[in-house]
Design a protein around this motif. Structure first.
Motif: not given
Length: 342
Positions: A240-249
């Protein structure tokens, strides 16, 4: 001009509307400065009673006035590194120094011939032989973020408080209803990326949540991101939530989620561990951790100058470290409350 303190190069620069480095070059006779500018600088210096610190100048006499900056490979187009570089250059200008860029694939023999007083090495990669050569070389080095295990130690580092920032982000997602988060992590051997992943996994385990981590090749492709997002959203255990390590991703994550019929901010919460100007302007705007990249670059330069000044003064060698606090920017992509996974 009577003041309670000694006149400085910055006072002259402010009076003439020129940079401090130009004033420094005019006073010392170094660099390319026109005769007219040199004359005006000396006139103002005499007018306000500026007297060069001869001891400091003699200690700095062996310096080149150059600082080398090295970025990790495959990052020159990332907004974070552009902002950090601007910060390094701005602070160098205030200190009367010039910044030169090192190529990401410079050989040890090339690095040994670098004409500089010290090096700022941003986000050293554990498997980068150029980074190893820089850290093992003759010049003092300050790193932006700590070195990964296995690399030689620098003379100092500036680090962001990623652990606190990620923990605050995860608490925010939980407050907005997330119970099944996932992390899309760039597979890069950088200390900050390792810290983000470790903090995410620890946060999940402390709450009895199985950590869902997907490692993305770097640089990640839109197709690769879409495959990962599809698996996370339509697999047997949807998140229900996705966190990415990069702004472009994270931009590709939003696009993929919308292609799959999800409404970001309600059906799915999305956030990034690195902020950029673009994330505030997208629709929806995207929650992210502001690393204050430009200030980070400034602090790196100040740390290196402190190391150089301590060496020039013959002070005992000490490791210099500064920790930069982060700011969570809450935006529309995590407005919530999130709908239960389908």
């Amino acid at each position: 001009m009577r003041t309670d303190r000694a006149a400085t190069l910055q006072d002259i620069a402010d009076r003439l509307g020129i940079s401090r480095s130009t004033v420094s070059f005019a006073i010392t006779g170094r660099g390319r400065v026109s005769e007219e500018t040199r004359r005006r600088v000396h006139e103002v210096a005499a007018e306000i009673g500026y007297h060069p610190n001869t001891l400091a100048r003699s200690l700095r006499g062996a310096r080149t006035g150059m600082i080398a900056l090295a970025l990790p490979r495959d990052t020159s187009t990332m907004a974070y590194y552009m902002e950090a570089t601007f910060g390094v250059v701005e602070e160098a200008d205030r200190a009367g120094l010039i910044v030169s860029m090192l190529t990401a694939d410079a050989s040890p023999s090339q690095l040994d011939r670098v004409h500089a007083d010290g090096v700022i090495l941003l986000d050293p990669l554990a498997d980068d032989e150029s980074a190893r050569a820089i850290l093992s070389g003759r010049l003092p080095v300050v790193t932006g973020e700590p070195v990964p295990p296995g690399l030689p130690e620098p003379r100092g580092d500036v680090m962001s408080d990623h652990a606190s920032g990620v923990a605050e982000l995860m608490d925010h997602l939980a407050e907005r209803g997330s119970r099944h988060p996932a992390l899309l992590s760039l597979d890069v051997p950088m200390q900050w990326a390792m810290t983000v992943r470790e903090t995410f996994e620890t946060w999940c385990r402390d709450r009895g949540i199985p950590p869902r981590v997907v490692a993305l090749a770097h640089p990640a492709t839109p197709d690769g991101i879409h495959r990962s997002v599809t698996e996370l959203l339509e697999g047997p255990e949807p998140v229900d939530a996705v966190v990415t390590t990069a702004d472009g991703t994270v931009l590709s994550v939003v696009t993929s989620a919308e292609r799959l019929g999800r409404r970001v901010g309600t059906d799915l919460l999305v956030a990034a561990a690195v902020d950029s100007a673009a994330l505030e302007l997208t629709q929806p705007s995207i929650t992210a951790i502001d690393l204050h990249a430009r200030e980070f670059g400034r602090r790196c330069m100040r740390a290196l100058v402190a190391v150089l000044d301590a060496d020039a003064a013959g002070a005992p060698r000490q490791f210099v470290r500064e920790v930069i606090p982060l700011t969570l920017r809450r935006r529309q992509s995590t407005a919530g409350p999130v709908a239960p996974p389908r």
